[in-house]
Design a protein around this motif. Structure first.
Motif, PDB file in Angstrom:
ATOM      1  N   GLU A  17      19.953 -13.793  -3.640  1.00 12.78           N
ATOM      2  CA  GLU A  17      19.199 -14.166  -2.435  1.00 12.78           C
ATOM      3  C   GLU A  17      20.355 -14.570  -1.291  1.00 12.78           C
ATOM      4  O   GLU A  17      20.233 -14.064   0.068  1.00 12.78           O
ATOM      5  CB  GLU A  17      18.160 -14.970  -2.284  1.00 12.78           C
ATOM      6  CG  GLU A  17      16.865 -14.532  -3.005  1.00 12.78           C
ATOM      7  CD  GLU A  17      16.919 -14.443  -4.570  1.00 12.78           C
ATOM      8  OE1 GLU A  17      18.062 -14.919  -5.148  1.00 12.78           O
ATOM      9  OE2 GLU A  17      16.233 -13.962  -5.232  1.00 12.78           O
ATOM     10  N   ASP A  18      21.329 -15.074  -1.716  1.00 18.57           N
ATOM     11  CA  ASP A  18      22.513 -15.637  -0.687  1.00 18.57           C
ATOM     12  C   ASP A  18      23.167 -14.377  -0.229  1.00 18.57           C
ATOM     13  O   ASP A  18      23.584 -14.222   0.756  1.00 18.57           O
ATOM     14  CB  ASP A  18      23.492 -16.561  -1.540  1.00 18.57           C
ATOM     15  CG  ASP A  18      23.020 -17.777  -1.630  1.00 18.57           C
ATOM     16  OD1 ASP A  18      22.001 -18.375  -0.974  1.00 18.57           O
ATOM     17  OD2 ASP A  18      23.586 -18.700  -2.508  1.00 18.57           O
ATOM     18  N   ASN A  27      26.070 -28.335  -0.118  1.00 18.91           N
ATOM     19  CA  ASN A  27      25.654 -27.273  -0.028  1.00 18.91           C
ATOM     20  C   ASN A  27      25.976 -26.107   1.160  1.00 18.91           C
ATOM     21  O   ASN A  27      26.418 -25.285   0.994  1.00 18.91           O
ATOM     22  CB  ASN A  27      24.047 -27.030  -0.253  1.00 18.91           C
ATOM     23  CG  ASN A  27      23.840 -27.415  -1.479  1.00 18.91           C
ATOM     24  OD1 ASN A  27      24.274 -27.441  -2.631  1.00 18.91           O
ATOM     25  ND2 ASN A  27      22.523 -27.905  -1.765  1.00 18.91           N
ATOM     26  N   ASP A  55      16.476 -20.821   3.143  1.00 19.56           N
ATOM     27  CA  ASP A  55      16.003 -20.763   1.825  1.00 19.56           C
ATOM     28  C   ASP A  55      15.779 -22.156   1.109  1.00 19.56           C
ATOM     29  O   ASP A  55      16.493 -22.710   0.614  1.00 19.56           O
ATOM     30  CB  ASP A  55      16.862 -19.992   0.874  1.00 19.56           C
ATOM     31  CG  ASP A  55      16.226 -19.416  -0.492  1.00 19.56           C
ATOM     32  OD1 ASP A  55      15.500 -19.759  -0.768  1.00 19.56           O
ATOM     33  OD2 ASP A  55      17.077 -18.646  -1.177  1.00 19.56           O
ATOM     34  N   LEU A  90      28.940 -17.876  -3.198  1.00 21.04           N
ATOM     35  CA  LEU A  90      27.608 -17.297  -3.375  1.00 21.04           C
ATOM     36  C   LEU A  90      26.968 -17.655  -4.526  1.00 21.04           C
ATOM     37  O   LEU A  90      27.515 -17.614  -5.637  1.00 21.04           O
ATOM     38  CB  LEU A  90      27.587 -15.750  -3.279  1.00 21.04           C
ATOM     39  CG  LEU A  90      28.145 -14.987  -1.953  1.00 21.04           C
ATOM     40  CD1 LEU A  90      28.360 -13.688  -2.021  1.00 21.04           C
ATOM     41  CD2 LEU A  90      27.390 -15.393  -0.681  1.00 21.04           C
ATOM     42  N   SER A  91      25.539 -18.043  -4.487  1.00 23.02           N
ATOM     43  CA  SER A  91      25.047 -18.674  -5.691  1.00 23.02           C
ATOM     44  C   SER A  91      23.830 -17.732  -6.434  1.00 23.02           C
ATOM     45  O   SER A  91      23.709 -17.612  -7.550  1.00 23.02           O
ATOM     46  CB  SER A  91      24.427 -19.904  -5.466  1.00 23.02           C
ATOM     47  OG  SER A  91      25.477 -21.149  -4.885  1.00 23.02           O
ATOM     48  N   ARG A 146      21.028 -12.806   2.463  1.00 19.06           N
ATOM     49  CA  ARG A 146      20.792 -13.795   3.403  1.00 19.06           C
ATOM     50  C   ARG A 146      21.885 -13.970   4.206  1.00 19.06           C
ATOM     51  O   ARG A 146      21.944 -13.941   5.511  1.00 19.06           O
ATOM     52  CB  ARG A 146      20.038 -15.140   3.130  1.00 19.06           C
ATOM     53  CG  ARG A 146      19.920 -15.943   4.334  1.00 19.06           C
ATOM     54  CD  ARG A 146      19.215 -17.312   3.733  1.00 19.06           C
ATOM     55  NE  ARG A 146      20.260 -18.033   2.982  1.00 19.06           N
ATOM     56  CZ  ARG A 146      20.302 -18.051   1.875  1.00 19.06           C
ATOM     57  NH1 ARG A 146      19.496 -17.825   1.003  1.00 19.06           N
ATOM     58  NH2 ARG A 146      21.279 -18.958   1.218  1.00 19.06           N
ATOM     59  N   ARG A 147      23.432 -14.114   3.672  1.00 19.60           N
ATOM     60  CA  ARG A 147      24.273 -14.514   4.447  1.00 19.60           C
ATOM     61  C   ARG A 147      25.269 -13.269   4.661  1.00 19.60           C
ATOM     62  O   ARG A 147      26.122 -13.562   5.586  1.00 19.60           O
ATOM     63  CB  ARG A 147      25.242 -15.541   3.281  1.00 19.60           C
ATOM     64  CG  ARG A 147      24.471 -16.810   3.196  1.00 19.60           C
ATOM     65  CD  ARG A 147      25.037 -17.444   2.228  1.00 19.60           C
ATOM     66  NE  ARG A 147      26.450 -18.211   2.732  1.00 19.60           N
ATOM     67  CZ  ARG A 147      27.335 -18.756   1.854  1.00 19.60           C
ATOM     68  NH1 ARG A 147      27.040 -19.286   0.649  1.00 19.60           N
ATOM     69  NH2 ARG A 147      28.591 -19.017   2.541  1.00 19.60           N
ATOM     70  N   ALA A 203      32.256 -16.190   0.674  1.00 20.50           N
ATOM     71  CA  ALA A 203      31.405 -15.280   1.286  1.00 20.50           C
ATOM     72  C   ALA A 203      32.042 -14.451   2.496  1.00 20.50           C
ATOM     73  O   ALA A 203      31.923 -13.414   2.528  1.00 20.50           O
ATOM     74  CB  ALA A 203      30.087 -16.077   1.818  1.00 20.50           C
ATOM     75  N   ARG A 214      29.912 -18.397  -7.123  1.00 21.20           N
ATOM     76  CA  ARG A 214      30.220 -19.744  -6.579  1.00 21.20           C
ATOM     77  C   ARG A 214      31.709 -20.003  -6.299  1.00 21.20           C
ATOM     78  O   ARG A 214      32.272 -20.936  -6.023  1.00 21.20           O
ATOM     79  CB  ARG A 214      29.781 -20.741  -7.093  1.00 21.20           C
ATOM     80  CG  ARG A 214      28.062 -21.066  -7.333  1.00 21.20           C
ATOM     81  CD  ARG A 214      27.744 -22.214  -8.069  1.00 21.20           C
ATOM     82  NE  ARG A 214      26.198 -22.304  -8.073  1.00 21.20           N
ATOM     83  CZ  ARG A 214      25.475 -23.111  -8.901  1.00 21.20           C
ATOM     84  NH1 ARG A 214      26.217 -24.086  -9.781  1.00 21.20           N
ATOM     85  NH2 ARG A 214      24.312 -23.279  -8.675  1.00 21.20           N
ATOM     86  N   ALA A 241      16.671 -22.204  -2.570  1.00 23.26           N
ATOM     87  CA  ALA A 241      18.110 -22.533  -2.722  1.00 23.26           C
ATOM     88  C   ALA A 241      18.514 -23.811  -2.655  1.00 23.26           C
ATOM     89  O   ALA A 241      19.551 -24.540  -3.369  1.00 23.26           O
ATOM     90  CB  ALA A 241      18.879 -21.441  -1.654  1.00 23.26           C
TER      91      ALA A 241
END
Length: 732
Positions: A466-467, A456, A20, A462-463, A470-471, A681, A677, A23
């Motif tokens: 989308e994180d 980063n 990303d 998680l920010s 994706r994660r 995760a 944040r 990101a």
């Protein structure tokens, strides 16, 4: 309603997606201080290090590959000239960089004795402090180190796409730099000439030794041919063997003999035919040409004349006439006898001709037999002659090449020439302030970007939504801002659960309504959370302090103010967060209902601000038993599902208490919260796996307490616009 797959493989599949970029850019902007600090520090260090170096000078000699050669002597050279091709020029560049050439320059200029290249000759601070002399080093090792040091300062490059090469050398002295650069060029050309001279010398030595061997081979081959000719009678003259010449002569003689025989036989046959035809032989050719017959015929003519004269004068019985007639008869007899002799001579001549033809034929047959024997022997003779001719041809070729190489000795030409020799430079090649500054800026920027990227990469939280996708491979349900970061100045003293009631048009309240809409199935007409398929929603988090209770209360109040029948159950018996946040202190609550000590309708509390119902927890009713897994809990939820449009359960953290997974398994859907944040995760992923294993139906993950100041919010509720872009809209 969309349920996500919280299995362990989902996060792996999500992590395998594309990087990303947005990101990373957001992370770079968020960590601007880290970027500026790292870039400034590294850039300053690099700039100081570059400008603090002592000045050095670079001198360059330019060489060019010869594309035209002077042809002094005919014939190809032993060591051919270089082709003017790109690969050849690149190869010669590598030759100029070779350690062998550097070693030759070091020896020619005595650079081993130069402290600039030989570290052992430089003053040793440690040795001076201790007063001891440095240990002696091996001369071979010192020489190799000097060669390596000279090679590091040498730069050889091809000039564009031309056949020119620039040989540069960097030293602390401009005169020394020019001298060493010229020495490399001179040594390179000298090496080419030496290689060609050595190649010619080796070729001459080889050809000379080989010529002697070939000469002996030619003599031996010629001797073998001569001996074979003598042994097999294959002597020749004028290009043919004696037998072949003899046969040729016999063939000529046989042809002549046969012609003569044919002529003699023809004459004999003609004469006999004339005689057989009744001729008296007067018309026989040989008789006509015979002088005896001609004389006799002359006598007969005279006698015939006299007989005629006498017959006229005398009678037939006159003695002179009778005598004349007798003489005429004798003459005719003589003529016939002569003709018979002539014919007999023709027969004899024919016999002789036939015998001569037979003799010549016999000699020819004998010669032909000898020729057949000679032809059989000639096969081997031709082999020997071929070997001799081949040896002679090789000898001639080697002899010609020997003469060519001998003529080329001493006229060798280098394959390159010096276009311009190096001169001492007037300005140092390093350090250059402009280049040093540019390099410091580039390295500083790279260090800043690297520091941000490392930060980063090390970030565990998680920010953005989308994180989450994706994660973790889970559905993102939005991002709830931290109330203080989106509240107006007059709203910052309000608690978030009061903000959604007293400021229903605020950004925070709209975020809660957006989350409620995200939880809803697409087909819900008015109150989505009242759909039968999701009347009971458990609000859970992985760890404590993630805003789970506040979010549950805000969602419940927002749903209640929209007209739905909403019930909030405090399902955290250890903390009783919802009960305390609402300021309730009931005598009976959920625990008493499950133990049968009270009915649920009698313990409900009404929130006066929104009208929602609350099923609290009483402090006196706490116990350590697993009441949530008992049948009374199932019966209670079944009754509540019929009585209310929406039931929200504020549970304990999933990774801390087992109550959360028990209640989540009995709810229609589960909303998993993660603090922006802060929550790792891997903790959110572990919570999702636990919920999945317990049979819970996970809707997705929502980020809480997002700092909306100075950044873009990427979520279902806010889009991709900075908070300042729409603050005035909510304030209107």
């Amino acid at each position: 309603m969309t349920l996500t797959d919280p299995s362990p493989g989902a996060a792996v599949r999500a992590a395998a997606g594309d990087i990303d970029i947005a990101a990373w850019i957001e992370g770079l902007r968020r960590r601007a201080g880290l970027f500026v600090g790292a870039a400034g520090l590294v850039g300053l260090i690099v700039l100081v290090a570059l400008l603090a170096r002592p000045p050095v000078y670079t001198a360059a000699t330019h060489l060019q590959i010869n594309t035209r050669k002077a042809q002094v002597v005919a014939g190809p050279a032993v060591l051919s000239a270089l082709d003017a091709e790109a690969a050849i020029v690149d190869t010669e560049v590598e030759v100029l960089k070779s350690p062998q050439l550097a070693a030759a320059v070091v020896d020619d200029l005595g650079l081993v004795r130069d402290p600039a290249f030989n570290r052992s000759l430089r003053p040793d601070l440690l040795a001076r402090l201790t007063g001891r002399a440095p240990p002696a080093s091996d001369p071979a090792v010192e020489r190799q180190r000097v060669i390596e040091a000279v090679g590091r300062r040498l730069t050889v490059r091809r000039v564009g796409l031309t056949y020119s090469m620039a040989v540069g050398f960097t030293a602390d002295d401009p005169v020394k730099a020019a001298r060493i650069a010229n020495a490399f060029a001179d040594r390179y050309l000298r090496a080419q000439l030496t290689a060609k001279f050595d190649a010619n010398s080796q070729a001459n030595a080889f050809l000379g030794a080989r010529l002697e061997d070939l000469r002996r081979q030619v003599e031996a081959a010629d001797a073998a041919v001569s001996a074979y000719r003598i042994d097999h009678g294959l002597l020749s003259a004028q290009g043919a063997t004696l037998t072949e010449q003899e046969i040729s002569v016999y063939n000529q003689q046989l042809a002549a003999a046969r012609a003569l025989q044919a002529e003699q036989d023809a004459r004999l046959r003609t004469a006999r035919a004339q005689m057989a035809a009744g001729s008296n032989g007067d018309d026989v050719g040989e008789a006509l040409n015979s002088p005896v017959v001609q004389n006799l015929r002359g006598q007969r003519a005279a006698i015939s004349t006299r007989v005629a004269d006498l017959s006229v004068r005398y009678g037939p019985l006159h003695p002179d006439l009778a005598r004349a007639r007798s003489e005429l008869s004798d003459i005719d007899a003589q003529i016939q006898a002569e003709i018979r002799r002539v014919v007999s001579n023709l027969d004899a001549q024919a016999q002789v001709a036939r015998q001569r033809t037979a003799s010549v034929q016999s000699s020819l047959d004998v010669a032909r037999g000898s020729l057949a024997d000679n032809n059989a022997a000639s096969i081997r003779l031709r082999e020997l002659e071929g070997e001799a001719e081949a040896a002679r041809a090789i000898y001639r070729a080697f002899l010609d090449r020997y003469r060519e190489t001998d003529a080329q000795t001493g006229v060798e030409q280098a394959d390159a020439r010096i276009v311009s020799r190096a001169t001492p430079p007037t300005a140092p090649s390093a350090p250059k302030p402009a280049i040093s500054l540019a390099l410091a800026v580039v390295l500083g920027l790279g260090a800043g970007v690297g520091a941000v990227l490392a930060a980063n990469a090390l970030q565990q939280g998680l920010s953005t939504p989308e994180d989450v996708e994706r994660r973790l491979g889970l559905d993102p349900l939005g991002a709830l801002p931290l109330a203080d970061t989106v509240a107006a100045p007059d709203e910052r003293d309000l608690h978030p659960i009061d903000l959604v009631v007293q400021r229903p048009t605020s950004v925070f309240a709209e975020a809660m309504r957006g989350l409620r809409a995200g939880l809803s199935p697409p087909a819900a007409p008015v109150i989505p959370l009242a759909a039968p398929s999701a009347r009971i929603v458990a609000v859970v988090s992985a760890l404590p302090g993630e805003g789970k209770t506040t979010t549950a209360l805000c969602l419940a109040r927002v749903a209640a103010r929209s007209g739905a029948r909403v019930l909030l159950i405090d399902g955290d018996p250890r903390r009783r967060g919802a009960t305390r946040m609402l300021g309730l202190d009931p005598d009976a609550g959920l625990a008493e209902v499950l133990h049968g000590a009270a009915a649920w309708r009698t313990v409900l509390a009404t929130d006066p601000a929104s009208g929602m119902q609350v099923l609290p927890l009483a402090a006196s009713g706490l116990s350590a038993d697993d009441a949530f897994a008992a049948p009374p809990m199932d019966a209670l939820l079944a009754e509540l599902r019929q009585a209310f449009d929406l039931v929200l359960i504020d549970t304990a953290p999933v990774l801390v208490m087992a109550d959360a997974r028990v209640l989540s398994a009995r709810a229609d859907a589960v909303l998993l919260l993660a603090r922006w944040r802060r929550t790792p995760a891997r903790a959110v992923s572990a919570a999702a796996r636990i919920l999945h294993a317990s049979g819970a139906r996970l809707l997705g993950v929502c980020l809480t307490q997002v700092d909306a100041r100075g950044r873009s919010l990427h979520g279902h509720s806010y889009g991709a616009y900075p908070h300042e872009a729409y603050r005035k809209y909510y304030a209107a």
